[in-house]
Scaffold this motif. Structure first.
Motif, PDB file in Angstrom:
ATOM      1  N   ALA A   1      30.448  87.297 -21.166  1.00  0.00           N
ATOM      2  CA  ALA A   1      29.985  87.994 -19.985  1.00  0.00           C
ATOM      3  C   ALA A   1      28.784  88.749 -20.356  1.00  0.00           C
ATOM      4  CB  ALA A   1      31.031  89.119 -19.637  1.00  0.00           C
ATOM      5  N   CYS A   2      28.008  89.111 -19.175  1.00  0.00           N
ATOM      6  CA  CYS A   2      26.686  89.799 -19.536  1.00  0.00           C
ATOM      7  C   CYS A   2      26.921  91.129 -18.635  1.00  0.00           C
ATOM      8  CB  CYS A   2      25.723  88.742 -18.913  1.00  0.00           C
ATOM      9  SG  CYS A   2      24.035  89.563 -19.111  1.00  0.00           S
ATOM     10  N   SER A   3      26.760  92.272 -19.502  1.00  0.00           N
ATOM     11  CA  SER A   3      26.879  93.554 -18.815  1.00  0.00           C
ATOM     12  C   SER A   3      25.588  93.822 -18.238  1.00  0.00           C
ATOM     13  CB  SER A   3      27.234  94.614 -19.852  1.00  0.00           C
ATOM     14  OG  SER A   3      26.084  94.792 -20.481  1.00  0.00           O
ATOM     15  N   ALA A   4      25.876  94.894 -17.160  1.00  0.00           N
ATOM     16  CA  ALA A   4      24.622  95.435 -16.383  1.00  0.00           C
ATOM     17  C   ALA A   4      23.447  96.105 -17.278  1.00  0.00           C
ATOM     18  CB  ALA A   4      25.115  96.409 -15.308  1.00  0.00           C
ATOM     19  N   GLN A   5      24.118  96.571 -18.361  1.00  0.00           N
ATOM     20  CA  GLN A   5      23.179  97.197 -19.463  1.00  0.00           C
ATOM     21  C   GLN A   5      22.197  96.217 -20.139  1.00  0.00           C
ATOM     22  OE1 GLN A   5      25.633  99.643 -21.831  1.00  0.00           O
ATOM     23  NE2 GLN A   5      25.100 101.474 -20.605  1.00  0.00           N
TER      24      GLN A   5
ATOM     25  N   ARG B   1      18.299  95.575 -19.933  1.00  0.00           N
ATOM     26  CA  ARG B   1      17.588  95.711 -21.240  1.00  0.00           C
ATOM     27  C   ARG B   1      16.703  94.153 -21.333  1.00  0.00           C
ATOM     28  NH1 ARG B   1      18.723  93.238 -25.684  1.00  0.00           N
ATOM     29  NH2 ARG B   1      20.793  93.207 -25.375  1.00  0.00           N
ATOM     30  N   LEU B   2      17.293  93.247 -20.931  1.00  0.00           N
ATOM     31  CA  LEU B   2      16.569  91.843 -21.045  1.00  0.00           C
ATOM     32  C   LEU B   2      15.502  91.571 -20.093  1.00  0.00           C
ATOM     33  CD1 LEU B   2      19.565  89.344 -21.999  1.00  0.00           C
ATOM     34  CD2 LEU B   2      17.540  89.763 -23.361  1.00  0.00           C
TER      35      LEU B   2
ATOM     36  N   TYR C   1      20.027  76.876 -15.723  1.00  0.00           N
ATOM     37  CA  TYR C   1      19.474  77.831 -17.055  1.00  0.00           C
ATOM     38  C   TYR C   1      20.476  78.472 -17.471  1.00  0.00           C
ATOM     39  CZ  TYR C   1      14.976  75.900 -15.357  1.00  0.00           C
ATOM     40  OH  TYR C   1      13.879  75.073 -15.066  1.00  0.00           O
ATOM     41  N   GLY C   2      21.732  78.256 -17.017  1.00  0.00           N
ATOM     42  CA  GLY C   2      22.918  79.160 -17.702  1.00  0.00           C
ATOM     43  C   GLY C   2      23.423  79.939 -16.551  1.00  0.00           C
TER      44      GLY C   2
ATOM     45  N   ARG D   1      21.911  84.477 -19.751  1.00  0.00           N
ATOM     46  CA  ARG D   1      21.623  83.413 -20.298  1.00  0.00           C
ATOM     47  C   ARG D   1      20.273  82.609 -20.000  1.00  0.00           C
ATOM     48  NH1 ARG D   1      27.641  80.759 -20.828  1.00  0.00           N
ATOM     49  NH2 ARG D   1      28.198  81.686 -22.601  1.00  0.00           N
ATOM     50  N   VAL D   2      20.091  82.843 -18.682  1.00  0.00           N
ATOM     51  CA  VAL D   2      19.023  82.407 -18.185  1.00  0.00           C
ATOM     52  C   VAL D   2      17.754  83.249 -19.219  1.00  0.00           C
ATOM     53  CG1 VAL D   2      17.424  82.608 -15.963  1.00  0.00           C
ATOM     54  CG2 VAL D   2      19.649  82.119 -15.677  1.00  0.00           C
ATOM     55  N   MET D   3      17.737  84.331 -19.090  1.00  0.00           N
ATOM     56  CA  MET D   3      16.477  84.913 -19.772  1.00  0.00           C
ATOM     57  C   MET D   3      16.534  84.623 -21.002  1.00  0.00           C
ATOM     58  SD  MET D   3      16.474  88.707 -17.842  1.00  0.00           S
ATOM     59  CE  MET D   3      18.201  89.039 -17.642  1.00  0.00           C
ATOM     60  N   THR D   4      17.689  84.309 -21.987  1.00  0.00           N
ATOM     61  CA  THR D   4      17.480  83.849 -23.463  1.00  0.00           C
ATOM     62  C   THR D   4      17.655  82.317 -23.510  1.00  0.00           C
ATOM     63  OG1 THR D   4      19.838  83.968 -23.462  1.00  0.00           O
ATOM     64  CG2 THR D   4      18.528  86.125 -24.154  1.00  0.00           C
ATOM     65  N   ALA D   5      17.540  81.543 -22.467  1.00  0.00           N
ATOM     66  CA  ALA D   5      17.542  79.955 -22.829  1.00  0.00           C
ATOM     67  C   ALA D   5      16.356  79.687 -23.451  1.00  0.00           C
ATOM     68  CB  ALA D   5      17.460  79.308 -21.326  1.00  0.00           C
TER      69      ALA D   5
END
Length: 85
Positions: free
Chosen positions: A1-5, A9-10, A42-43, A48-52
């Motif tokens: 999961a990817c939190s709002a925070q 940040r990303l 891309y995720g 996941r999209v931003m860190t692909a």
């Protein structure tokens, strides 16, 4: 999961690294992130999209006015994205 925070940040880091200090360019980069997320190629999460691999520069942030603008814009873009689905 990817939190709002984590998303915030990303995205702030991506906006800062890819498009600071230009608000129009930051909006364009955020749009690309969101379109890639919607495509699912891309995720499955925004993180996941931003860190692909080889997609966006997301490591390391910044400080000062440019980073403050990136953080503010990231919050606005995320709020708009989540409200429109």
């Amino acid at each position: 999961a990817c939190s709002a925070q984590q998303q915030h940040r990303l995205l702030a880091n991506v906006l800062y690294r890819e498009a600071a200090p230009n608000p129009a360019a930051q909006a364009a980069v955020a749009s690309i992130v969101f379109n890639r997320h919607k495509s699912g190629r891309y995720g499955g999460t925004l993180c996941r999209v931003m860190t692909a691999p080889n997609q966006f520069v997301h490591r390391g942030g910044g400080s000062g006015a440019k980073m403050a603008m990136a953080r503010k814009n990231a919050a606005t873009f995320l709020r708009e994205y989540h409200s429109t689905g």
